[in-house]
Design a protein around this motif. Sequence first.
Motif, PDB file in Angstrom:
ATOM      1  N   PRO A  60       0.828  -1.207   0.000  1.00 38.00           N
ATOM      2  CA  PRO A  60       0.000   0.000   0.000  1.00 38.00           C
ATOM      3  C   PRO A  60       0.867   1.263   0.000  1.00 38.00           C
ATOM      4  O   PRO A  60       1.929   1.297   0.623  1.00 38.00           O
ATOM      5  N   GLY A  61       0.418   2.267  -0.746  1.00 35.68           N
ATOM      6  CA  GLY A  61       1.089   3.563  -0.749  1.00 35.68           C
ATOM      7  C   GLY A  61       2.416   3.607  -1.476  1.00 35.68           C
ATOM      8  O   GLY A  61       3.109   4.617  -1.439  1.00 35.68           O
ATOM      9  N   ILE A  62       2.789   2.526  -2.174  1.00 36.24           N
ATOM     10  CA  ILE A  62       4.090   2.452  -2.854  1.00 36.24           C
ATOM     11  C   ILE A  62       3.932   2.854  -4.329  1.00 36.24           C
ATOM     12  O   ILE A  62       2.977   2.464  -4.999  1.00 36.24           O
ATOM     13  N   TRP A  63       4.905   3.617  -4.833  1.00 38.26           N
ATOM     14  CA  TRP A  63       4.915   3.958  -6.258  1.00 38.26           C
ATOM     15  C   TRP A  63       5.295   2.719  -7.069  1.00 38.26           C
ATOM     16  O   TRP A  63       6.112   1.902  -6.641  1.00 38.26           O
ATOM     17  N   THR A  64       4.675   2.597  -8.237  1.00 41.87           N
ATOM     18  CA  THR A  64       4.915   1.431  -9.081  1.00 41.87           C
ATOM     19  C   THR A  64       4.604   1.777 -10.534  1.00 41.87           C
ATOM     20  O   THR A  64       4.339   2.931 -10.871  1.00 41.87           O
ATOM     21  N   ASN A  65       4.624   0.737 -11.379  1.00 42.90           N
ATOM     22  CA  ASN A  65       4.265   0.913 -12.784  1.00 42.90           C
ATOM     23  C   ASN A  65       2.785   1.258 -12.899  1.00 42.90           C
ATOM     24  O   ASN A  65       2.070   1.353 -11.903  1.00 42.90           O
ATOM     25  N   SER A  66       2.309   1.410 -14.111  1.00 41.87           N
ATOM     26  CA  SER A  66       0.971   1.962 -14.341  1.00 41.87           C
ATOM     27  C   SER A  66      -0.151   1.135 -13.746  1.00 41.87           C
ATOM     28  O   SER A  66      -1.044   1.668 -13.071  1.00 41.87           O
ATOM     29  N   CYS A  67      -0.136  -0.169 -13.996  1.00 39.16           N
ATOM     30  CA  CYS A  67      -1.261  -1.001 -13.566  1.00 39.16           C
ATOM     31  C   CYS A  67      -0.850  -2.467 -13.558  1.00 39.16           C
ATOM     32  O   CYS A  67      -0.143  -2.921 -14.453  1.00 39.16           O
TER      33      CYS A  67
END
Length: 194
Positions: A60-67
């Motif tokens: 949760p709350g972590i930046w990642t790729n688009s989807c």
Amino acid sequence: MTTEEHVVLVDRDGHALGTAPKLAVHGRETPLHLAFSSYVFDHEGRVLLTRRADSKLTWPGIWTNSCCGHPLPGEPLERAVERRLSYELGLAMDRVDLMLPAFSYRAVMANGIVEHELCPVYRVTVTSPAVPNPAEVGETMWMPWKEFAEGVRNGLLAVSPWCQEQVPLLADLGADPLTWHPASPAELPPAARP
């Protein structure tokens, strides 16, 4: 009445073993299951990054790729990419291309929850703006691919563990993400082939 979402369980060679409820498979003993990751690009070669909603079970709350997401049993992966991009980001795809057909990873959160996925990776191009679903996405940001890839490779950007592993593999395909040569669907794991 809502139907509980199921995921496709797979062996190490990518053959389907059956299905299980999605909520039941994400825990301390997560079995290998079929998923996908997608990287959305605009026509300038910028990548759409998302910060996972704080309510998400994993990272949760972590930046990642688009989807990311899971195909439903019997659902083609491209259709699952389209479905989840529409649901999570309100996006319609101009084009979707398979890039990393056999990507797989296992990652463990600090609380012991495991993510364990056979996770083909797709490049998607769009022209429409993103409209994030707050149940799935906390925030979005467009970033030039080169800047993003270098930031991930150099440890300057904190991203999800799967994204951390995928970005160097994608960057190895070439400097311009819009010119990457797609993989053949025949290279997909057996459980994911059309």
